[in-house]
Design a protein around this motif. Structure first.
Motif, PDB file in Angstrom:
ATOM      1  N   GLN A 192       0.846  -1.112   0.088  1.00  0.00           N
ATOM      2  CA  GLN A 192       0.041   0.013   0.058  1.00  0.00           C
ATOM      3  C   GLN A 192       0.954   1.325   0.117  1.00  0.00           C
ATOM      4  OE1 GLN A 192      -3.310   0.474  -0.258  1.00  0.00           O
ATOM      5  NE2 GLN A 192      -3.428  -1.774  -0.619  1.00  0.00           N
ATOM      6  N   GLU A 193       1.865   1.266   0.667  1.00  0.00           N
ATOM      7  CA  GLU A 193       2.877   2.437   0.916  1.00  0.00           C
ATOM      8  C   GLU A 193       3.592   2.594  -0.358  1.00  0.00           C
ATOM      9  OE1 GLU A 193       3.367   4.702   3.534  1.00  0.00           O
ATOM     10  OE2 GLU A 193       1.377   3.930   4.107  1.00  0.00           O
ATOM     11  N   LEU A 194       3.949   1.675  -1.166  1.00  0.00           N
ATOM     12  CA  LEU A 194       4.713   1.841  -2.317  1.00  0.00           C
ATOM     13  C   LEU A 194       3.702   2.396  -3.356  1.00  0.00           C
ATOM     14  CD1 LEU A 194       7.218  -1.065  -2.425  1.00  0.00           C
ATOM     15  CD2 LEU A 194       7.724   1.340  -2.274  1.00  0.00           C
ATOM     16  N   LYS A 195       2.440   2.289  -3.120  1.00  0.00           N
ATOM     17  CA  LYS A 195       1.457   2.858  -4.353  1.00  0.00           C
ATOM     18  C   LYS A 195       1.825   4.540  -4.464  1.00  0.00           C
ATOM     19  CE  LYS A 195      -2.651   0.008  -4.155  1.00  0.00           C
ATOM     20  NZ  LYS A 195      -3.855  -0.060  -3.806  1.00  0.00           N
ATOM     21  N   SER A 196       2.149   5.032  -3.291  1.00  0.00           N
ATOM     22  CA  SER A 196       2.326   6.518  -3.394  1.00  0.00           C
ATOM     23  C   SER A 196       4.185   6.801  -3.732  1.00  0.00           C
ATOM     24  CB  SER A 196       1.910   7.239  -2.355  1.00  0.00           C
ATOM     25  OG  SER A 196       2.897   6.569  -1.034  1.00  0.00           O
ATOM     26  N   GLY A 197       4.694   5.687  -4.142  1.00  0.00           N
ATOM     27  CA  GLY A 197       6.171   6.101  -4.475  1.00  0.00           C
ATOM     28  C   GLY A 197       7.010   5.515  -3.678  1.00  0.00           C
ATOM     29  N   GLN A 198       8.461   5.681  -3.787  1.00  0.00           N
ATOM     30  CA  GLN A 198       9.265   5.076  -3.160  1.00  0.00           C
ATOM     31  C   GLN A 198       9.387   5.768  -1.737  1.00  0.00           C
ATOM     32  OE1 GLN A 198      12.090   4.956  -6.731  1.00  0.00           O
ATOM     33  NE2 GLN A 198      13.295   4.270  -4.865  1.00  0.00           N
ATOM     34  N   THR A 199      10.005   5.151  -0.637  1.00  0.00           N
ATOM     35  CA  THR A 199       9.961   5.563   0.585  1.00  0.00           C
ATOM     36  C   THR A 199      11.115   6.701   0.903  1.00  0.00           C
ATOM     37  OG1 THR A 199       9.071   3.497   1.317  1.00  0.00           O
ATOM     38  CG2 THR A 199      10.318   4.784   3.145  1.00  0.00           C
ATOM     39  N   ASP A 200      10.984   7.640   1.494  1.00  0.00           N
ATOM     40  CA  ASP A 200      12.086   8.542   2.047  1.00  0.00           C
ATOM     41  C   ASP A 200      13.024   7.918   3.102  1.00  0.00           C
ATOM     42  OD1 ASP A 200      11.399  10.865   0.352  1.00  0.00           O
ATOM     43  OD2 ASP A 200       9.761  11.429   1.767  1.00  0.00           O
ATOM     44  N   ASP A 201      14.262   8.326   2.966  1.00  0.00           N
ATOM     45  CA  ASP A 201      15.343   8.044   3.913  1.00  0.00           C
ATOM     46  C   ASP A 201      14.718   8.405   5.327  1.00  0.00           C
ATOM     47  OD1 ASP A 201      17.310   7.345   5.506  1.00  0.00           O
ATOM     48  OD2 ASP A 201      18.604   8.860   4.723  1.00  0.00           O
ATOM     49  N   PRO A 202      14.455   7.433   6.379  1.00  0.00           N
ATOM     50  CA  PRO A 202      14.152   7.655   7.504  1.00  0.00           C
ATOM     51  C   PRO A 202      15.061   8.956   8.172  1.00  0.00           C
ATOM     52  CG  PRO A 202      14.381   5.485   7.411  1.00  0.00           C
ATOM     53  CD  PRO A 202      14.682   6.022   6.177  1.00  0.00           C
ATOM     54  N   ALA A 203      16.265   8.825   8.072  1.00  0.00           N
ATOM     55  CA  ALA A 203      17.208   9.629   8.498  1.00  0.00           C
ATOM     56  C   ALA A 203      17.416  11.044   7.951  1.00  0.00           C
ATOM     57  CB  ALA A 203      18.528   8.932   8.606  1.00  0.00           C
ATOM     58  N   GLY A 204      16.705  10.927   6.828  1.00  0.00           N
ATOM     59  CA  GLY A 204      16.760  12.518   5.947  1.00  0.00           C
ATOM     60  C   GLY A 204      18.046  12.422   5.585  1.00  0.00           C
ATOM     61  N   VAL A 205      18.948  11.843   5.287  1.00  0.00           N
ATOM     62  CA  VAL A 205      20.294  11.959   4.837  1.00  0.00           C
ATOM     63  C   VAL A 205      20.285  11.554   3.144  1.00  0.00           C
ATOM     64  CG1 VAL A 205      22.503  11.139   4.904  1.00  0.00           C
ATOM     65  CG2 VAL A 205      21.501  11.363   7.043  1.00  0.00           C
ATOM     66  N   ALA A 206      19.658  10.356   2.578  1.00  0.00           N
ATOM     67  CA  ALA A 206      20.001  10.149   1.389  1.00  0.00           C
ATOM     68  C   ALA A 206      18.894  10.372   0.318  1.00  0.00           C
ATOM     69  CB  ALA A 206      20.270   8.654   1.429  1.00  0.00           C
ATOM     70  N   GLY A 207      17.791  10.974   0.889  1.00  0.00           N
ATOM     71  CA  GLY A 207      16.621  10.907  -0.306  1.00  0.00           C
ATOM     72  C   GLY A 207      15.708   9.634  -0.118  1.00  0.00           C
ATOM     73  N   ILE A 254       9.369  -0.288  -9.357  1.00  0.00           N
ATOM     74  CA  ILE A 254       8.373  -0.309  -8.139  1.00  0.00           C
ATOM     75  C   ILE A 254       7.268  -1.327  -8.697  1.00  0.00           C
ATOM     76  CG2 ILE A 254       7.260   1.558  -9.023  1.00  0.00           C
ATOM     77  CD1 ILE A 254       7.157   2.656  -5.927  1.00  0.00           C
ATOM     78  N   GLY A 255       6.762  -1.401  -9.584  1.00  0.00           N
ATOM     79  CA  GLY A 255       5.477  -2.283 -10.020  1.00  0.00           C
ATOM     80  C   GLY A 255       6.153  -3.771  -9.809  1.00  0.00           C
ATOM     81  N   GLU A 256       7.229  -4.086  -9.849  1.00  0.00           N
ATOM     82  CA  GLU A 256       7.736  -5.448  -9.775  1.00  0.00           C
ATOM     83  C   GLU A 256       7.666  -5.558  -8.294  1.00  0.00           C
ATOM     84  OE1 GLU A 256       8.919  -9.324 -10.408  1.00  0.00           O
ATOM     85  OE2 GLU A 256       7.803  -8.098 -11.751  1.00  0.00           O
ATOM     86  N   VAL A 257       8.239  -4.484  -7.570  1.00  0.00           N
ATOM     87  CA  VAL A 257       8.376  -4.809  -5.952  1.00  0.00           C
ATOM     88  C   VAL A 257       6.885  -5.118  -5.319  1.00  0.00           C
ATOM     89  CG1 VAL A 257       9.098  -3.678  -3.949  1.00  0.00           C
ATOM     90  CG2 VAL A 257      10.514  -3.450  -5.963  1.00  0.00           C
ATOM     91  N   ARG A 258       6.061  -4.241  -5.942  1.00  0.00           N
ATOM     92  CA  ARG A 258       4.644  -4.354  -5.407  1.00  0.00           C
ATOM     93  C   ARG A 258       4.094  -5.625  -5.717  1.00  0.00           C
ATOM     94  NH1 ARG A 258       0.647  -0.891  -7.103  1.00  0.00           N
ATOM     95  NH2 ARG A 258      -0.307  -1.491  -5.019  1.00  0.00           N
ATOM     96  N   LYS A 259       4.437  -6.267  -6.922  1.00  0.00           N
ATOM     97  CA  LYS A 259       3.900  -7.480  -7.457  1.00  0.00           C
ATOM     98  C   LYS A 259       4.435  -8.619  -6.467  1.00  0.00           C
ATOM     99  CE  LYS A 259       3.809 -10.672 -11.225  1.00  0.00           C
ATOM    100  NZ  LYS A 259       4.558 -11.013 -12.774  1.00  0.00           N
ATOM    101  N   ARG A 260       5.578  -8.408  -5.946  1.00  0.00           N
ATOM    102  CA  ARG A 260       6.084  -9.586  -5.373  1.00  0.00           C
ATOM    103  C   ARG A 260       5.965  -9.459  -3.965  1.00  0.00           C
ATOM    104  NH1 ARG A 260      12.575 -10.466  -7.202  1.00  0.00           N
ATOM    105  NH2 ARG A 260      12.095 -10.744  -9.327  1.00  0.00           N
ATOM    106  N   LEU A 261       5.562  -8.242  -3.380  1.00  0.00           N
ATOM    107  CA  LEU A 261       4.973  -8.032  -2.084  1.00  0.00           C
ATOM    108  C   LEU A 261       3.325  -8.692  -1.961  1.00  0.00           C
ATOM    109  CD1 LEU A 261       6.170  -4.519  -1.206  1.00  0.00           C
ATOM    110  CD2 LEU A 261       6.983  -6.366   0.071  1.00  0.00           C
ATOM    111  N   ASP A 262       2.731  -8.244  -3.014  1.00  0.00           N
ATOM    112  CA  ASP A 262       1.399  -8.934  -3.133  1.00  0.00           C
ATOM    113  C   ASP A 262       1.603 -10.462  -3.305  1.00  0.00           C
ATOM    114  OD1 ASP A 262       0.145  -6.446  -3.113  1.00  0.00           O
ATOM    115  OD2 ASP A 262       0.125  -6.238  -5.224  1.00  0.00           O
ATOM    116  N   THR A 263       2.347 -10.983  -4.236  1.00  0.00           N
ATOM    117  CA  THR A 263       2.291 -12.509  -3.963  1.00  0.00           C
ATOM    118  C   THR A 263       2.690 -13.092  -2.766  1.00  0.00           C
ATOM    119  OG1 THR A 263       2.948 -12.392  -6.374  1.00  0.00           O
ATOM    120  CG2 THR A 263       3.813 -14.394  -5.224  1.00  0.00           C
TER     121      THR A 263
END
Length: 122
Positions: A16-31, A39-48
């Motif tokens: 669900q979170e990847l529907k809105s795009g990639q995740t920001d670096d929680p440390a705020g250092v690397a973007g 990202i579509g393949e990652v979501r497909k694998r998570l759903d599987t």
């Protein structure tokens, strides 16, 4: 929360979170945290993976530990060794035949019986 349900929740949330795009670096250092796949393949694998967890939970609820292990090995092959559920499934089908009198019910082919009456002769 049992581990299987926690994994189920994780895979649902991650997809669900990847529907809105990639995740920001929680440390705020690397973007954005880079993905090794589109990202579509990652979501497909998570759903599987979530579908496999759903199936593992179902097998566990039906007291089918070998089938559960077999399904979990699909998600975590380095952690969970594969198991052959053939004998367990054969035993389940035998039980279904004994209980219902029909092999089709054990294969998921039989449903409720529907009888019809005709008002005309054949």
């Amino acid at each position: 929360m049992p581990p299987a349900e926690a994994l189920q929740a994780f895979f649902i949330h991650a997809s669900q979170e990847l529907k809105s795009g990639q995740t920001d670096d929680p440390a705020g250092v690397a973007g954005l945290i880079p993905l090794n796949l589109p990202i579509g393949e990652v979501r497909k694998r998570l759903d599987t993976a979530r579908e496999y967890i759903d199936l593992a939970i179902e097998h566990e609820a039906e007291n089918r530990p070998v089938s559960t292990q077999h399904v979990l090995s699909k998600i975590f092959p380095e952690i969970v060794p594969d198991a052959d559920p053939t004998q367990e499934e054969a035993a389940r089908l035998r039980r279904d035949v004994i209980l219902t009198g029909s092999a089709a019910s054990g294969l998921g082919l039989a449903g409720p019986r529907v009888t019809t009456t005709r008002a005309w002769a054949p």
